[in-house]
Design a protein around this motif. Structure first.
Motif, PDB file in Angstrom:
ATOM      1  N   THR A   6      25.834  13.081   8.495  1.00 54.83           N
ATOM      2  CA  THR A   6      25.958  11.632   8.475  1.00 54.83           C
ATOM      3  C   THR A   6      25.662  11.060   9.853  1.00 54.83           C
ATOM      4  N   GLU A   7      24.822  10.054   9.899  1.00 57.61           N
ATOM      5  CA  GLU A   7      24.454   9.454  11.185  1.00 57.61           C
ATOM      6  C   GLU A   7      25.688   8.865  11.870  1.00 57.61           C
ATOM      7  N   GLY A   8      25.892   9.235  13.128  1.00 59.16           N
ATOM      8  CA  GLY A   8      27.019   8.726  13.892  1.00 59.16           C
ATOM      9  C   GLY A   8      28.318   9.467  13.676  1.00 59.16           C
ATOM     10  N   ASP A   9      28.314  10.495  12.837  1.00 60.26           N
ATOM     11  CA  ASP A   9      29.537  11.271  12.573  1.00 60.26           C
ATOM     12  C   ASP A   9      29.161  12.736  12.443  1.00 60.26           C
ATOM     13  N   ALA A  10      29.348  13.491  13.537  1.00 63.03           N
ATOM     14  CA  ALA A  10      28.923  14.892  13.558  1.00 63.03           C
ATOM     15  C   ALA A  10      29.749  15.782  12.645  1.00 63.03           C
ATOM     16  N   SER A  11      30.906  15.298  12.163  1.00 61.92           N
ATOM     17  CA  SER A  11      31.767  16.140  11.321  1.00 61.92           C
ATOM     18  C   SER A  11      31.536  15.911   9.836  1.00 61.92           C
ATOM     19  N   SER A  12      30.675  14.964   9.468  1.00 61.53           N
ATOM     20  CA  SER A  12      30.497  14.590   8.067  1.00 61.53           C
ATOM     21  C   SER A  12      29.090  14.908   7.581  1.00 61.53           C
ATOM     22  N   TYR A  13      29.013  15.469   6.362  1.00 59.81           N
ATOM     23  CA  TYR A  13      27.737  15.814   5.732  1.00 59.81           C
ATOM     24  C   TYR A  13      27.738  15.273   4.311  1.00 59.81           C
ATOM     25  N   THR A  14      26.564  14.928   3.806  1.00 59.14           N
ATOM     26  CA  THR A  14      26.449  14.460   2.426  1.00 59.14           C
ATOM     27  C   THR A  14      25.339  15.229   1.712  1.00 59.14           C
ATOM     28  N   ARG A  15      25.530  15.342   0.382  1.00 61.86           N
ATOM     29  CA  ARG A  15      24.522  15.989  -0.462  1.00 61.86           C
ATOM     30  C   ARG A  15      24.697  15.448  -1.867  1.00 61.86           C
ATOM     31  N   ALA A  16      23.666  14.727  -2.353  1.00 60.46           N
ATOM     32  CA  ALA A  16      23.738  14.126  -3.687  1.00 60.46           C
ATOM     33  C   ALA A  16      25.018  13.307  -3.808  1.00 60.46           C
ATOM     34  N   SER A  17      25.907  13.687  -4.722  1.00 61.87           N
ATOM     35  CA  SER A  17      27.119  12.902  -4.959  1.00 61.87           C
ATOM     36  C   SER A  17      28.336  13.458  -4.238  1.00 61.87           C
ATOM     37  N   GLU A  18      28.136  14.307  -3.234  1.00 58.85           N
ATOM     38  CA  GLU A  18      29.252  14.959  -2.564  1.00 58.85           C
ATOM     39  C   GLU A  18      29.291  14.613  -1.075  1.00 58.85           C
ATOM     40  N   GLU A  19      30.487  14.696  -0.515  1.00 61.50           N
ATOM     41  CA  GLU A  19      30.692  14.529   0.919  1.00 61.50           C
ATOM     42  C   GLU A  19      31.517  15.699   1.438  1.00 61.50           C
ATOM     43  N   LEU A  20      31.126  16.268   2.562  1.00 63.21           N
ATOM     44  CA  LEU A  20      31.816  17.411   3.150  1.00 63.21           C
ATOM     45  C   LEU A  20      32.148  17.098   4.599  1.00 63.21           C
ATOM     46  N   ARG A  21      33.411  17.305   4.970  1.00 65.16           N
ATOM     47  CA  ARG A  21      33.837  17.121   6.359  1.00 65.16           C
ATOM     48  C   ARG A  21      34.215  18.467   6.948  1.00 65.16           C
ATOM     49  N   VAL A  22      33.812  18.679   8.208  1.00 58.50           N
ATOM     50  CA  VAL A  22      34.133  19.904   8.939  1.00 58.50           C
ATOM     51  C   VAL A  22      34.999  19.499  10.132  1.00 58.50           C
ATOM     52  N   VAL A  23      36.288  19.805  10.067  1.00 61.99           N
ATOM     53  CA  VAL A  23      37.241  19.405  11.100  1.00 61.99           C
ATOM     54  C   VAL A  23      37.797  20.663  11.751  1.00 61.99           C
ATOM     55  N   HIS A  24      37.873  20.683  13.087  1.00 57.68           N
ATOM     56  CA  HIS A  24      38.431  21.869  13.745  1.00 57.68           C
ATOM     57  C   HIS A  24      39.122  21.487  15.039  1.00 57.68           C
ATOM     58  N   GLU A  25      40.032  22.366  15.464  1.00 53.31           N
ATOM     59  CA  GLU A  25      40.790  22.136  16.697  1.00 53.31           C
ATOM     60  C   GLU A  25      41.225  23.479  17.256  1.00 53.31           C
ATOM     61  N   PRO A  26      41.607  23.531  18.546  1.00 51.97           N
ATOM     62  CA  PRO A  26      42.036  24.806  19.145  1.00 51.97           C
ATOM     63  C   PRO A  26      43.287  25.353  18.470  1.00 51.97           C
ATOM     64  N   ALA A  27      43.364  26.681  18.394  1.00 50.51           N
ATOM     65  CA  ALA A  27      44.547  27.365  17.871  1.00 50.51           C
ATOM     66  C   ALA A  27      44.975  28.418  18.891  1.00 50.51           C
ATOM     67  N   GLU A  28      46.095  29.061  18.634  1.00 49.90           N
ATOM     68  CA  GLU A  28      46.602  30.060  19.568  1.00 49.90           C
ATOM     69  C   GLU A  28      45.685  31.277  19.634  1.00 49.90           C
ATOM     70  N   GLY A  29      45.746  31.984  20.754  1.00 46.41           N
ATOM     71  CA  GLY A  29      44.993  33.221  20.909  1.00 46.41           C
ATOM     72  C   GLY A  29      43.500  33.021  21.070  1.00 46.41           C
ATOM     73  N   GLY A  30      43.085  31.841  21.527  1.00 45.62           N
ATOM     74  CA  GLY A  30      41.660  31.591  21.710  1.00 45.62           C
ATOM     75  C   GLY A  30      40.901  31.385  20.412  1.00 45.62           C
ATOM     76  N   LEU A  31      41.617  31.207  19.310  1.00 41.85           N
ATOM     77  CA  LEU A  31      40.967  30.994  18.013  1.00 41.85           C
ATOM     78  C   LEU A  31      40.726  29.502  17.777  1.00 41.85           C
ATOM     79  N   ARG A  32      40.012  29.216  16.719  1.00 42.45           N
ATOM     80  CA  ARG A  32      39.739  27.843  16.319  1.00 42.45           C
ATOM     81  C   ARG A  32      40.226  27.665  14.885  1.00 42.45           C
TER      82      ARG A  32
END
Length: 206
Positions: free
Chosen positions: A161-187
């Motif tokens: 999605t333009e202007g939103d790097a975490s959002s994607y669209t395909r036909a009638s669907e929308e997908l969001r990819v959200v992430h943040e730091p976790a313990e132990g160097g994981l995401r």
């Protein structure tokens, strides 16, 4: 098992979702009580109902002043979970969940929201009528997660999605990819898939 609450508003009607292969009855209400008072009230009600309430250091810790409390009915294979989120106006948003572990079925990767990155673990899949969610931990940096899903989702026909790097669209669907730091160097990564309204072929939209 639930204590009496001073409900100001019912946010959602009861619905059944699937979390990690376990059916969960979920509802949300707004109440006129503080998080601190509610934690004690729920703990007392759970214990009075004969449930096992793990000590505080074994309960999940939430950010932004929110609290979570889980109690276990070891004889019937049920867990009762409450999530308390403070809101403006000295009210609290309360999520009430009841999970029946005796009806658990092994989660399947078939029909996953999207491809899992290498090394992903602690995968949790939650499905309901309006959305599907998949969360997991992965040994990757923020830029590596973004690059991985830009490539994988682009290959599968998703468009960012333009202007939103975490959002994607395909036909009638929308997908969001959200992430943040976790313990132990994981995401910690959460993928949220929602369907958008689409009229059936040949029908008219009023």
């Amino acid at each position: 098992m639930w204590p009496s609450l001073r409900v100001l508003e019912q946010v959602d009607a009861s619905e059944v979702v699937e979390a990690g292969g376990v059916p969960v009855v979920l509802r949300a209400v707004v109440v006129k009580d503080s998080v601190q008072d509610l934690v004690q009230r729920f703990a007392d009600a759970f214990r009075a109902g004969g449930l096992h309430v793990p000590p505080g250091n074994e309960q999940p810790q939430l950010a932004s002043g929110a609290a979570m409390l889980t109690a276990v009915d070891m004889y019937r294979g049920l867990t009762f979970t409450v999530i308390l989120q403070p809101q403006e106006g000295d009210v609290t948003l309360v999520y009430l969940g009841e999970a029946n572990h005796t009806l658990r079925r092994e989660p399947s990767a078939e029909g996953d929201v999207a491809t899992l990155p290498p090394g992903a673990h602690q995968v949790l899949r939650v499905n309901d009528e309006g959305s599907r969610t998949m969360s997991f931990l992965v040994p990757m940096s923020a830029s590596e997660v973004d690059t991985f899903y830009a490539q994988v989702l682009g290959r599968d026909g998703w468009r960012r999605t333009e202007g939103d790097a975490s959002s994607y669209t395909r036909a009638s669907e929308e997908l969001r990819v959200v992430h943040e730091p976790a313990e132990g160097g994981l995401r910690s990564v959460v993928l949220i898939l929602r369907g958008r309204a689409r009229a059936a072929q040949g029908s008219t939209v009023p």
